[in-house]
Enzyme design. Structure first.
Site, PDB file in Angstrom:
ATOM      1  N   ILE A 170      41.469  52.639  15.015  1.00 29.75           N
ATOM      2  CA  ILE A 170      40.262  52.947  14.735  1.00 29.75           C
ATOM      3  C   ILE A 170      39.180  52.908  15.717  1.00 29.75           C
ATOM      4  CG2 ILE A 170      38.632  52.371  12.937  1.00 29.75           C
ATOM      5  CD1 ILE A 170      41.409  53.518  11.766  1.00 29.75           C
ATOM      6  N   LEU A 247      36.267  64.782   7.950  1.00 36.17           N
ATOM      7  CA  LEU A 247      36.840  65.378   8.947  1.00 36.17           C
ATOM      8  C   LEU A 247      36.109  66.688   9.625  1.00 36.17           C
ATOM      9  CD1 LEU A 247      40.521  64.035   8.698  1.00 36.17           C
ATOM     10  CD2 LEU A 247      38.759  63.042  10.080  1.00 36.17           C
ATOM     11  N   GLU A 371      41.849  63.535  14.802  1.00 36.20           N
ATOM     12  CA  GLU A 371      41.145  64.287  13.928  1.00 36.20           C
ATOM     13  C   GLU A 371      41.931  65.454  13.617  1.00 36.20           C
ATOM     14  OE1 GLU A 371      37.913  64.061  12.865  1.00 36.20           O
ATOM     15  OE2 GLU A 371      36.734  62.797  14.209  1.00 36.20           O
ATOM     16  N   PHE A 391      53.315  72.148   4.660  1.00 35.49           N
ATOM     17  CA  PHE A 391      53.256  70.500   4.487  1.00 35.49           C
ATOM     18  C   PHE A 391      54.120  70.111   3.570  1.00 35.49           C
ATOM     19  CE2 PHE A 391      49.449  71.413   6.859  1.00 35.49           C
ATOM     20  CZ  PHE A 391      49.440  70.979   8.331  1.00 35.49           C
TER      21      PHE A 391
HETATM   22  P1  TGC Z   1      46.455  68.799   0.654  1.00 37.43           P
HETATM   23  O1  TGC Z   1      47.278  68.527  -0.611  1.00 37.43           O
HETATM   24  O2  TGC Z   1      46.414  69.961   1.475  1.00 37.43           O
HETATM   25  O3  TGC Z   1      44.812  68.407   0.587  1.00 37.43           O
HETATM   26  C1  TGC Z   1      44.326  67.323  -0.421  1.00 37.43           C
HETATM   27  C2  TGC Z   1      43.032  67.778  -0.968  1.00 37.43           C
HETATM   28  O4  TGC Z   1      42.171  67.609   0.036  1.00 37.43           O
HETATM   29  C3  TGC Z   1      41.543  68.936   0.264  1.00 37.43           C
HETATM   30  N1  TGC Z   1      41.397  69.356   1.642  1.00 37.43           N
HETATM   31  C4  TGC Z   1      40.251  69.304   2.198  1.00 37.43           C
HETATM   32  N2  TGC Z   1      39.009  69.226   1.538  1.00 37.43           N
HETATM   33  C5  TGC Z   1      37.705  69.101   2.671  1.00 37.43           C
HETATM   34  N3  TGC Z   1      38.036  69.500   3.944  1.00 37.43           N
HETATM   35  C6  TGC Z   1      39.360  69.562   4.489  1.00 37.43           C
HETATM   36  N4  TGC Z   1      39.455  69.821   5.715  1.00 37.43           N
HETATM   37  C7  TGC Z   1      40.443  69.638   3.557  1.00 37.43           C
HETATM   38  N5  TGC Z   1      41.887  69.814   3.837  1.00 37.43           N
HETATM   39  C8  TGC Z   1      42.364  69.684   2.413  1.00 37.43           C
HETATM   40  C9  TGC Z   1      42.638  69.700  -0.538  1.00 37.43           C
HETATM   41  O5  TGC Z   1      41.862  71.101  -1.179  1.00 37.43           O
HETATM   42  C10 TGC Z   1      43.111  68.925  -1.729  1.00 37.43           C
HETATM   43  O6  TGC Z   1      41.935  69.008  -2.474  1.00 37.43           O
HETATM   44  P2  TGC Z   1      42.532  68.871  -4.243  1.00 37.43           P
HETATM   45  O7  TGC Z   1      41.025  68.500  -4.804  1.00 37.43           O
HETATM   46  O8  TGC Z   1      43.184  69.846  -4.357  1.00 37.43           O
HETATM   47  O9  TGC Z   1      43.251  67.400  -4.168  1.00 37.43           O
HETATM   48  O10 TGC Z   1      46.726  67.468   1.787  1.00 37.43           O
HETATM   49  P3  TGC Z   1      48.197  67.066   2.551  1.00 37.43           P
HETATM   50  O11 TGC Z   1      48.381  65.871   2.104  1.00 37.43           O
HETATM   51  O12 TGC Z   1      49.141  68.061   2.505  1.00 37.43           O
HETATM   52  O13 TGC Z   1      47.771  67.043   4.147  1.00 37.43           O
HETATM   53  C11 TGC Z   1      47.469  68.328   4.645  1.00 37.43           C
HETATM   54  C12 TGC Z   1      46.584  67.983   5.949  1.00 37.43           C
HETATM   55  C13 TGC Z   1      47.908  67.626   7.051  1.00 37.43           C
HETATM   56  C14 TGC Z   1      46.016  69.372   6.622  1.00 37.43           C
HETATM   57  C15 TGC Z   1      45.647  66.706   6.190  1.00 37.43           C
HETATM   58  O14 TGC Z   1      46.120  65.846   5.522  1.00 37.43           O
HETATM   59  C16 TGC Z   1      45.429  66.707   7.529  1.00 37.43           C
HETATM   60  O15 TGC Z   1      44.262  67.063   8.187  1.00 37.43           O
HETATM   61  N6  TGC Z   1      45.901  65.754   8.373  1.00 37.43           N
HETATM   62  C17 TGC Z   1      45.539  65.270   9.746  1.00 37.43           C
HETATM   63  C18 TGC Z   1      45.068  64.008   9.516  1.00 37.43           C
HETATM   64  C19 TGC Z   1      43.577  63.661  10.425  1.00 37.43           C
HETATM   65  O16 TGC Z   1      42.873  64.534  10.826  1.00 37.43           O
HETATM   66  N7  TGC Z   1      43.265  62.330  10.570  1.00 37.43           N
HETATM   67  C20 TGC Z   1      42.152  61.985  11.376  1.00 37.43           C
HETATM   68  C21 TGC Z   1      41.875  60.598  11.083  1.00 37.43           C
HETATM   69  S1  TGC Z   1      40.157  59.913  11.635  1.00 37.43           S
HETATM   70  C22 TGC Z   1      40.074  60.392  13.114  1.00 37.43           C
HETATM   71  O17 TGC Z   1      41.150  60.682  13.798  1.00 37.43           O
HETATM   72  C23 TGC Z   1      39.050  59.952  14.037  1.00 37.43           C
HETATM   73  S2  TGC Z   1      39.004  60.049  15.658  1.00 37.43           S
HETATM   74  C24 TGC Z   1      37.341  59.866  15.615  1.00 37.43           C
HETATM   75  C25 TGC Z   1      36.771  59.809  17.201  1.00 37.43           C
HETATM   76  O18 TGC Z   1      36.877  58.951  17.876  1.00 37.43           O
HETATM   77  O19 TGC Z   1      36.079  60.931  17.255  1.00 37.43           O
HETATM   78  P1  FAD Z   2      51.923  61.420  13.870  1.00 43.50           P
HETATM   79  O1  FAD Z   2      51.308  61.998  12.285  1.00 43.50           O
HETATM   80  O2  FAD Z   2      52.971  60.499  13.761  1.00 43.50           O
HETATM   81  O3  FAD Z   2      52.626  62.667  14.544  1.00 43.50           O
HETATM   82  C1  FAD Z   2      53.581  62.458  15.659  1.00 43.50           C
HETATM   83  C2  FAD Z   2      53.839  63.947  16.223  1.00 43.50           C
HETATM   84  O4  FAD Z   2      54.337  64.778  14.742  1.00 43.50           O
HETATM   85  C3  FAD Z   2      52.448  64.655  16.329  1.00 43.50           C
HETATM   86  O5  FAD Z   2      52.841  65.425  17.592  1.00 43.50           O
HETATM   87  C4  FAD Z   2      52.507  65.482  15.247  1.00 43.50           C
HETATM   88  O6  FAD Z   2      51.509  66.814  15.405  1.00 43.50           O
HETATM   89  C5  FAD Z   2      53.610  65.650  14.591  1.00 43.50           C
HETATM   90  N1  FAD Z   2      53.784  65.974  13.099  1.00 43.50           N
HETATM   91  C6  FAD Z   2      53.473  65.486  12.235  1.00 43.50           C
HETATM   92  N2  FAD Z   2      53.624  66.057  10.953  1.00 43.50           N
HETATM   93  C7  FAD Z   2      53.881  67.201  11.273  1.00 43.50           C
HETATM   94  C8  FAD Z   2      54.436  68.407  10.658  1.00 43.50           C
HETATM   95  N3  FAD Z   2      54.185  68.487   9.293  1.00 43.50           N
HETATM   96  N4  FAD Z   2      54.841  69.430  11.205  1.00 43.50           N
HETATM   97  C9  FAD Z   2      55.127  69.537  12.546  1.00 43.50           C
HETATM   98  N5  FAD Z   2      54.492  68.423  13.406  1.00 43.50           N
HETATM   99  C10 FAD Z   2      54.133  67.468  12.800  1.00 43.50           C
HETATM  100  N6  FAD Z   2      42.176  57.493  12.977  1.00 43.50           N
HETATM  101  C11 FAD Z   2      41.150  57.013  12.039  1.00 43.50           C
HETATM  102  O7  FAD Z   2      41.411  57.034  10.747  1.00 43.50           O
HETATM  103  N7  FAD Z   2      39.845  56.749  12.553  1.00 43.50           N
HETATM  104  C12 FAD Z   2      39.456  56.708  13.807  1.00 43.50           C
HETATM  105  O8  FAD Z   2      38.248  56.333  14.117  1.00 43.50           O
HETATM  106  C13 FAD Z   2      40.717  57.153  14.749  1.00 43.50           C
HETATM  107  N8  FAD Z   2      40.485  57.005  16.310  1.00 43.50           N
HETATM  108  C14 FAD Z   2      41.376  57.300  17.079  1.00 43.50           C
HETATM  109  C15 FAD Z   2      41.023  56.958  18.342  1.00 43.50           C
HETATM  110  C16 FAD Z   2      42.056  57.323  19.311  1.00 43.50           C
HETATM  111  C17 FAD Z   2      41.835  56.922  20.679  1.00 43.50           C
HETATM  112  C18 FAD Z   2      43.425  57.609  18.680  1.00 43.50           C
HETATM  113  C19 FAD Z   2      44.349  57.902  19.552  1.00 43.50           C
HETATM  114  C20 FAD Z   2      43.517  58.126  17.440  1.00 43.50           C
HETATM  115  C21 FAD Z   2      42.399  57.792  16.454  1.00 43.50           C
HETATM  116  N9  FAD Z   2      42.699  58.060  15.302  1.00 43.50           N
HETATM  117  C22 FAD Z   2      41.918  57.632  14.126  1.00 43.50           C
HETATM  118  C23 FAD Z   2      44.244  58.342  14.600  1.00 43.50           C
HETATM  119  C24 FAD Z   2      44.445  59.801  14.738  1.00 43.50           C
HETATM  120  O9  FAD Z   2      43.615  60.519  13.774  1.00 43.50           O
HETATM  121  C25 FAD Z   2      45.951  59.981  14.857  1.00 43.50           C
HETATM  122  O10 FAD Z   2      46.536  59.075  15.776  1.00 43.50           O
HETATM  123  C26 FAD Z   2      46.392  61.397  14.415  1.00 43.50           C
HETATM  124  O11 FAD Z   2      45.930  61.819  13.199  1.00 43.50           O
HETATM  125  C27 FAD Z   2      48.098  61.574  14.455  1.00 43.50           C
HETATM  126  O12 FAD Z   2      48.483  60.571  13.744  1.00 43.50           O
HETATM  127  P2  FAD Z   2      49.938  59.748  14.395  1.00 43.50           P
HETATM  128  O13 FAD Z   2      49.024  59.153  15.597  1.00 43.50           O
HETATM  129  O14 FAD Z   2      50.141  58.778  13.346  1.00 43.50           O
HETATM  130  O15 FAD Z   2      50.713  60.778  14.745  1.00 43.50           O
END
Ligand code: TGC
Ligand code: FAD
Length: 392
Positions: A170, A247, A371, A391
């Site tokens: 985080i 996001l 992200e 997915f």
């Molecule tokens: P799925 O069943 O496809 O969707 C669930 C519900 O969400 C809706 N939805 C969205 N709504 C708004 N914006 C989007 N981009 C949306 N994408 C999907 C969707 O319509 C659905 O709604 P409802 O009403 O039908 O329930 O969900 P899934 O479980 O199959 O997962 C889909 C997937 C893989 C695309 C998604 O979960 C995903 O994007 N995974 C990546 C996770 C991620 O990006 N994590 C980021 C954590 S935060 C972070 O990294 C901060 S870094 C900060 C920094 O330092 O800058």
């Molecule tokens: P995993 O989900 O375990 O993925 C591992 C590998 O498997 C990846 O290559 C991925 O692409 C692949 N993979 C996973 N699923 C699939 C699929 N269905 N098909 C094909 N390939 C797949 N999160 C927050 O909530 N808040 C924050 O502020 C935040 N800040 C961050 C800051 C840093 C520096 C970092 C490194 C991460 C941060 N994150 C934060 C978390 C970040 O969003 C996750 O690391 C990211 O979403 C990937 O999750 P994971 O690391 O668990 O990798």
């Protein structure tokens, strides 16, 4: 680190697409980065420390809530100004841009969009001014790419909620006063809760030994029977779509930010190629080096056009999540490849902290992962064009 001589590339006269306000906002951010970030950032990255002294400056250039209405302390700017601010900050350092992204799009945005009026009044002005820093807890140790599987949960105890679980990776966690935390209720529905530092049972240990994003503080959020007041639940949206909506906004900012990192690497390599003499001539005179620079400026220009257009669509409320995924994925990949090529162009000097390239290169390893990873965004595009969900 050497003096910051950055000159922004604008090969297709894209400035002509910007309004006077866009240019004013961008130039103010650019000057601030030159003055306040460039001279210190290498030291802070080496020390693995976030430079707390830049918080006020970030607030002053409008980096905390650029598009949040002024009545809540935001800058009230449009989406292109927001993007340009992120571009300029990440030109300095991705970790600094992370702090601004999290504060704006992952903390202020959900409070603004999903919160009630009391929550907006209580939190947004303090977040906009930098008095409070926020963080966003979605990722868990066992749930990164699939946040819908989260196990962090809360129970209704009558006069409060009882929160248990843990978040990992985080940004800002070690010093944030406020955390927007995503957790499941007793029916398994996801909600956002505002958790404040000082609540009993809430701890935020720092994550050490990162080789990437070293000037950004990363940590865990641990909830051990934390009593969260009922008024801290975000009432206006629930389900996975709520955090994913935040996001969208952050990923859009990253698409611009990555251009900033790429521009800095390109500009540094271009300057170096004219100064560095080998075999009796500047290395920029060799065809292989020109190929690298020509490809870099081509990719930067394509990314600038893609992202400007996305900004127009966002201003009109027409940008789709899949379009944002495409820009995030393309631009970060473009930037990481440019950083790698630019580093090679500097030879041995490229691995030192004298130049910014190696730091950008390492930072971008986080940016291509957080992200939504590079592959997750590819699958989002794949799903969008085929209508078939990889997915499920
Ligand atoms: P799925 O069943 O496809 O969707 C669930 C519900 O969400 C809706 N939805 C969205 N709504 C708004 N914006 C989007 N981009 C949306 N994408 C999907 C969707 O319509 C659905 O709604 P409802 O009403 O039908 O329930 O969900 P899934 O479980 O199959 O997962 C889909 C997937 C893989 C695309 C998604 O979960 C995903 O994007 N995974 C990546 C996770 C991620 O990006 N994590 C980021 C954590 S935060 C972070 O990294 C901060 S870094 C900060 C920094 O330092 O800058
Ligand atoms: P995993 O989900 O375990 O993925 C591992 C590998 O498997 C990846 O290559 C991925 O692409 C692949 N993979 C996973 N699923 C699939 C699929 N269905 N098909 C094909 N390939 C797949 N999160 C927050 O909530 N808040 C924050 O502020 C935040 N800040 C961050 C800051 C840093 C520096 C970092 C490194 C991460 C941060 N994150 C934060 C978390 C970040 O969003 C996750 O690391 C990211 O979403 C990937 O999750 P994971 O690391 O668990 O990798």
């Amino acid at each position: 680190m050497r003096p910051d001589l950055f000159e922004a590339p604008d090969y297709y006269n894209l400035d002509e697409l910007l309004t006077d306000e866009h240019k004013l906002v961008r130039d103010a951010a650019r000057e601030w980065v030159k003055r306040e970030v460039s001279p210190i950032i290498e030291d802070y990255a080496q020390k693995a420390e976030f430079p707390m002294q830049i918080i006020n400056g970030l607030a002053e250039i409008g980096a905390f809530g650029p598009y949040i209405p002024m009545e809540y302390g935001g800058a009230g700017l449009d989406q292109i100004s927001y993007g340009l601010i992120m571009q300029e900050i990440e030109r300095g350092d991705s970790g600094v841009r992370s702090t601004a992204s999290v504060q704006s799009s992952l903390v202020m945005y959900p409070i603004w969009k999903y919160g009630n009026e009391e929550q907006r009044q209580k939190y947004l002005p303090k977040l906009a001014s930098g008095e409070w820093i926020g963080c966003f807890g979605l990722t868990e140790p066992d749930h990164g790419s699939n946040p819908g599987g989260m196990v962090t949960n809360f129970k209704d105890m009558g006069d409060h909620y009882l929160l248990n679980g843990a978040k990992m990776w985080i940004s800002n966690a070690p010093f944030a006063q406020v955390a927007v935390v995503w957790a499941k209720d007793e029916t398994g529905r996801i909600h956002g809760l505002i958790v404040e530092r000082g609540m009993e049972g809430f701890t935020t240990p720092e994550t050490h030994n990162k080789w990437s994003l070293r000037a950004s503080a990363t940590g865990e959020l641990i909830f051990d029977n934390v009593k969260v007041p009922k008024e801290n639940l975000l009432p206006n949206k629930s389900g996975l779509g709520a955090p994913l909506g935040c996001l969208d906004s952050a990923r859009y900012g990253i698409a611009w930010g990555a251009i900033g990192a790429a521009m800095d690497c390109y500009d540094t390599a271009l300057r170096y190629s004219k100064e560095r003499i080998q075999f009796g001539k500047p290395i920029g005179q060799f065809q292989l080096q020109q190929k690298k620079l020509a490809e870099m400026i081509t990719e930067i220009t394509k990314a600038q056009l893609l992202t400007w257009r996305l900004g127009v669509l966002r201003n009109d409320g027409k940008a789709t999540s899949a379009q944002i995924s495409m820009a995030k994925r393309n631009n970060v990949d473009m930037a990481i490849n440019i950083a790698r090529e630019a580093r090679q162009m500097l030879g041995g000097m490229g691995i030192t902290g004298e130049y910014s390239i190696m730091r950008h290169s390492m930072n971008l390893e986080s940016v291509i992962t957080y992200e939504g990873t590079h592959d997750i965004h590819l699958l989002i595009t794949g799903m969008d064009v085929t209508g078939l969900n990889a997915f499920k």
